[in-house]
Scaffold this active site. Structure first.
Site, mmCIF file in Angstrom:
data_model
loop_
_atom_site.group_PDB
_atom_site.id
_atom_site.type_symbol
_atom_site.label_atom_id
_atom_site.label_comp_id
_atom_site.label_asym_id
_atom_site.label_seq_id
_atom_site.Cartn_x
_atom_site.Cartn_y
_atom_site.Cartn_z
ATOM 1 N N SER A 245 -4.576 0.492 0.107
ATOM 2 C CA SER A 245 -4.213 -0.361 -1.028
ATOM 3 C C SER A 245 -5.006 0.010 -2.277
ATOM 4 O O SER A 245 -4.625 -0.360 -3.386
ATOM 5 C CB SER A 245 -4.440 -1.836 -0.685
ATOM 6 O OG SER A 245 -5.824 -2.119 -0.578
ATOM 7 N N PRO B 115 -10.301 -5.723 3.249
ATOM 8 C CA PRO B 115 -11.623 -5.138 3.540
ATOM 9 C C PRO B 115 -12.291 -4.461 2.351
ATOM 10 O O PRO B 115 -13.402 -3.954 2.473
ATOM 11 C CB PRO B 115 -11.296 -4.101 4.613
ATOM 12 C CG PRO B 115 -9.920 -3.634 4.247
ATOM 13 C CD PRO B 115 -9.205 -4.846 3.707
ATOM 14 N N GLY C 259 -10.261 -2.585 -0.487
ATOM 15 C CA GLY C 259 -9.535 -1.495 -1.138
ATOM 16 C C GLY C 259 -9.580 -1.569 -2.655
ATOM 17 O O GLY C 259 -9.791 -0.564 -3.333
ATOM 18 N N ASP D 95 -13.430 -13.551 -0.156
ATOM 19 C CA ASP D 95 -12.544 -13.493 1.009
ATOM 20 C C ASP D 95 -13.284 -14.030 2.220
ATOM 21 O O ASP D 95 -14.487 -13.793 2.377
ATOM 22 C CB ASP D 95 -12.081 -12.057 1.284
ATOM 23 C CG ASP D 95 -10.761 -12.012 2.059
ATOM 24 O OD1 ASP D 95 -10.686 -12.624 3.144
ATOM 25 O OD2 ASP D 95 -9.813 -11.372 1.577
ATOM 26 N N ASP E 211 -12.158 -19.420 -0.662
ATOM 27 C CA ASP E 211 -10.715 -19.333 -0.890
ATOM 28 C C ASP E 211 -10.470 -18.749 -2.276
ATOM 29 O O ASP E 211 -10.919 -19.302 -3.281
ATOM 30 C CB ASP E 211 -10.108 -20.733 -0.783
ATOM 31 C CG ASP E 211 -8.587 -20.739 -0.955
ATOM 32 O OD1 ASP E 211 -8.021 -19.700 -1.338
ATOM 33 O OD2 ASP E 211 -7.972 -21.788 -0.707
ATOM 34 N N LYS F 67 4.052 -10.907 -5.020
ATOM 35 C CA LYS F 67 4.871 -10.526 -3.868
ATOM 36 C C LYS F 67 6.297 -11.043 -4.067
ATOM 37 O O LYS F 67 6.505 -12.148 -4.583
ATOM 38 C CB LYS F 67 4.270 -11.093 -2.580
ATOM 39 C CG LYS F 67 2.770 -10.800 -2.411
ATOM 40 C CD LYS F 67 2.455 -9.309 -2.378
ATOM 41 C CE LYS F 67 0.957 -9.061 -2.273
ATOM 42 N NZ LYS F 67 0.622 -7.629 -2.206
#
Length: 354
Positions: A183, A217, A219, A235, A255, A300
């Site tokens: 990503s 993680p 990116g 995160d 959050d 999205k």
């Protein structure tokens, strides 16, 4: 010369048709759009002479969302042999070009043609130069040849300053081995798409601060760290140890939709999987309340009316910022490394320089 040809991500032909049809109607350019599903291309066929040229003259390519590349022209059928002579004859009424790109569609058939294009480009380029049809001048129009097959090509022209940055709109970015996920290429492509290269040192400097919402993680965090920024990664999931070892990353288990910084930051980036309307609210909060100067955020698009939804949300953002009397530039593009999503770039224009 009266067809506008556009490349796109396979499966988004309908979005390209909807978008260009809306612009054509607004500009009073008569015609119709068509795109075969999964073909990675769409066309707008103009009813009146000069319609495609007018569309390209009135629109800025970087303001279009779903097209990856565009050109105006028409199809040419080529013989099995001596394709170059046929192309030279077809180009007799075209202007002298300043650059040449051979393109294929982003499909299995297109990939099979890429080897042919690489071999064909050298003799074609020499023939065009010898005939005086191609010179080294970036100010002149670009000749774009999109090969549908070895025998069928769309012969198109576009302004080098009002078309894609790369052939087919596909950047050649190398995946960095130390990045935690692929990503990372989305954000790197966004830098190229939205920020002029000569402004990188000023707007992506190593004295800046950034926040990555939904970072795990890491990116996108990797790209901020690569620029030397101090990054707060938000995160509940784990971050790559390689990023934490840089000393530039603070990882907070929180959050991404509720956490806010105590002090404004230079950059906020976000690639959280969420309904686009909720992500839009997040953008409005961060830019509207001055929590960041610039942001890159992905929306999205799981719904059917994808262009209509994106257009609605962009209009909503614009109206929100206008009502608050704040100046924000808004850009949106479906990048090559995007999937069922688009990438938005926003920048506050009314804040004092750092």
């Amino acid at each position: 010369m009266n067809t506008l040809f556009m490349h796109c991500r396979p499966g988004f032909e309908g979005e390209v048709c909807a978008e260009i049809s809306e612009h054509a109607a607004r500009l009073g350019v008569a015609g119709y759009a068509k795109g075969k599903p999964q073909s990675a291309s769409a066309e707008f066929v103009c009813s009146e002479e000069g319609g495609a040229e007018r569309l390209m003259g009135e629109l800025r390519f970087n303001q279009l969302i779903f097209p990856r590349q565009w050109a105006r022209g028409g199809y040419v059928e080529l013989p099995e042999r001596d394709r170059i002579s046929v192309l030279l004859a077809q180009l007799a009424d075209f202007p002298v070009f300043g650059s040449l790109w051979l393109e294929v569609l982003d499909s299995n058939e297109g990939k099979e043609l890429s080897t042919f294009c690489r071999k064909f480009e050298v003799p074609l380029r020499k023939a065009l130069e010898k005939a005086g049809r191609l010179v080294d001048d970036p100010g002149r129009p670009r000749l774009l040849l999109t090969f549908i097959s070895g025998r069928r090509v769309f012969v198109g022209v576009a302004s080098a300053s009002n078309s894609a940055l790369w052939p087919m709109g596909i950047p050649r970015l190398k995946f960095p081995r130390e990045a935690p996920s692929r990503s990372t290429l989305k954000l790197e492509e966004a830098w190229h798409q939205f920020i002029p290269r000569e402004q990188w040192e000023q707007r992506l400097g190593d004295d800046m601060t950034g926040v990555d919402l939904g970072a795990s993680p890491g990116g996108w965090t990797y790209q901020l760290v690569r620029r030397g920024m101090l990054v707060t990664a938000i995160d509940n999931g784990p971050m790559a140890e390689s990023l934490m070892d840089t000393g530039l990353v603070q990882h907070l288990m929180a959050d991404g939709f509720t956490w806010q910084p105590k002090q404004p930051v230079d950059w906020m980036v976000c690639d959280i999987v969420e309904k686009p309307a909720r992500t839009t609210s997040l953008i409005e909060t961060w830019l509207g309340e001055g929590l960041c100067r610039e942001a890159v955020v992905n929306l999205k698009l799981p719904m059917k009316q994808r262009y209509a939804e994106v257009r609605r949300l962009l209009d909503r953002m614009e109206a929100t910022f206008k009502a608050r009397k704040i100046r924000v530039s808004i850009a949106c593009k479906q990048l090559y490394h995007d999937r069922e999503e688009v990438t938005c770039h926003l920048r506050r224009l009314d804040l004092k320089p750092r």
